[in-house]
Design a protein around this motif. Structure first.
Motif, PDB file in Angstrom:
ATOM      1  N   ALA A   1       0.832  -1.209   0.000  1.00  0.00           N
ATOM      2  CA  ALA A   1       0.000   0.000   0.000  1.00  0.00           C
ATOM      3  C   ALA A   1       0.863   1.255   0.000  1.00  0.00           C
ATOM      4  O   ALA A   1       0.579   2.220  -0.718  1.00  0.00           O
ATOM      5  N   LEU A   2       1.943   1.257   0.786  1.00  0.00           N
ATOM      6  CA  LEU A   2       2.835   2.411   0.818  1.00  0.00           C
ATOM      7  C   LEU A   2       3.575   2.570  -0.508  1.00  0.00           C
ATOM      8  O   LEU A   2       3.806   3.687  -0.977  1.00  0.00           O
ATOM      9  N   ARG A   3       3.933   1.458  -1.111  1.00  0.00           N
ATOM     10  CA  ARG A   3       4.584   1.529  -2.416  1.00  0.00           C
ATOM     11  C   ARG A   3       3.629   2.108  -3.466  1.00  0.00           C
ATOM     12  O   ARG A   3       4.015   2.921  -4.300  1.00  0.00           O
TER      13      ARG A   3
ATOM     14  N   SER B   1       8.400   8.752 -10.321  1.00  0.00           N
ATOM     15  CA  SER B   1       9.824   8.560 -10.603  1.00  0.00           C
ATOM     16  C   SER B   1      10.595   8.020  -9.399  1.00  0.00           C
ATOM     17  O   SER B   1      11.783   7.708  -9.513  1.00  0.00           O
ATOM     18  N   ALA B   2       9.949   7.909  -8.244  1.00  0.00           N
ATOM     19  CA  ALA B   2      10.642   7.452  -7.036  1.00  0.00           C
ATOM     20  C   ALA B   2      10.919   5.960  -7.088  1.00  0.00           C
ATOM     21  O   ALA B   2      10.140   5.178  -7.646  1.00  0.00           O
TER      22      ALA B   2
ATOM     23  N   THR C   1       3.327   5.814  -2.934  1.00  0.00           N
ATOM     24  CA  THR C   1       4.514   6.512  -3.424  1.00  0.00           C
ATOM     25  C   THR C   1       4.510   6.617  -4.940  1.00  0.00           C
ATOM     26  O   THR C   1       4.813   7.666  -5.515  1.00  0.00           O
ATOM     27  N   ALA C   2       4.142   5.532  -5.599  1.00  0.00           N
ATOM     28  CA  ALA C   2       4.098   5.534  -7.065  1.00  0.00           C
ATOM     29  C   ALA C   2       3.057   6.516  -7.586  1.00  0.00           C
ATOM     30  O   ALA C   2       3.244   7.137  -8.636  1.00  0.00           O
ATOM     31  N   ASP C   3       1.965   6.675  -6.836  1.00  0.00           N
ATOM     32  CA  ASP C   3       0.915   7.601  -7.261  1.00  0.00           C
ATOM     33  C   ASP C   3       1.362   9.053  -7.079  1.00  0.00           C
ATOM     34  O   ASP C   3       1.100   9.901  -7.926  1.00  0.00           O
TER      35      ASP C   3
END
Length: 267
Positions: free
Chosen positions: A98-100, A109-110, A103-105
């Protein structure tokens, strides 16, 4: 559990530091602006622009970093065990994913990296503090040393090899070996499986992402040769087992520094 999110590879020396932000400032109240009516003969004149109601304050800024450095990412320590996650109706893996996804949303580019922190069963203290100590957080270690009345001698390097897994670095007689990210990952993989011969297929499967183009066995040999070259006169700690693969052999002059309960497990 610790989640480390970074927009670029860490080096391996790959260290993590928590990022603090300044408190948000309240929005400035809107001020009435008086604009005199103009007649058709009036020439247009630039005037003050009314402040929009409900304007958001500027986003909080990251705490200033020392001159000559730049912020490259951050570390988020999450303290929760399997039992507590289950009571909340979730799992550690679901939290990570969920955290990934978040972050992607927010920042496509992270790049992200997540690892599980292991600690002895029944370890006391707050979960997040146990996690920070298990993953060798510098601030947590310094606090523990202060509480125990110990002095920090981590930068006093005796002769020999120091493989510092917590700080992602290798020292040869006190000098940094200058390994690349992939070279350190290769050495770390062998170190955490000390005494066991690792074949090339296992190295490829575990050190290269599925999305990357899989290297050949010849590529593994090239990486090992470069790694051994940088280990200089200590290069025989990485042994070649002919026809099989490679093995890490610890010598009397080799020191391994890592968390008390190392976790090679990666989400």
């Amino acid at each position: 559990m610790s989640l480390a999110f970074a927009p670029a590879h860490t080096t391996a020396t790959a260290r993590t530091a928590a990022v603090r932000t300044a408190p948000s400032l309240p929005a400035a109240p809107a001020r009435p602006v008086s604009i005199a009516p103009r007649t058709p003969s009036d020439a247009p004149q630039p005037g003050p622009v009314p402040i929009q109601q409900g304007a958001r304050p500027a986003a909080p800024r990251v705490r200033a970093v020392p001159e000559g450095t730049e912020a490259r990412g951050f570390v988020l320590y999450v303290g929760i065990d399997d039992a507590k996650a289950g009571a909340d109706g979730t799992t550690l893996h679901r939290i990570v994913e969920a955290l990934r996804a978040l972050t992607a949303d927010i920042a496509p580019s992270a790049e992200t990296y997540a690892a599980v922190a292991l600690a002895p069963e029944g370890a006391g203290g707050r979960d997040v503090d146990v996690v920070r100590l298990a993953l060798q957080d510098p601030a947590a270690l310094a606090k523990r040393r202060q509480e125990q009345g110990l002095h920090d001698d981590s930068d006093r390097h005796p002769n020999g090899v120091i493989i510092d897994i917590s700080r992602k670095r290798v020292l040869l007689d006190g000098e940094a070996a200058g390994l690349t990210y992939k070279e350190f990952e290769l050495l770390q993989y062998l170190v955490l499986r000390e005494g066991r011969t690792i074949d090339r297929h296992e190295l490829i499967a575990n050190l290269w992402d599925a999305d990357d183009e899989a290297p050949s066995e010849r590529t593994i040999d090239v990486h090992v040769r470069r790694l051994r070259s940088k280990l200089a006169h200590y290069q025989d700690i990485v042994r070649t087992v002919r026809g099989v693969g490679y093995r890490f052999d610890r010598h009397a002059d080799v020191s391994i520094r890592q968390a008390s309960t190392p976790s090679p497990d990666v989400y």
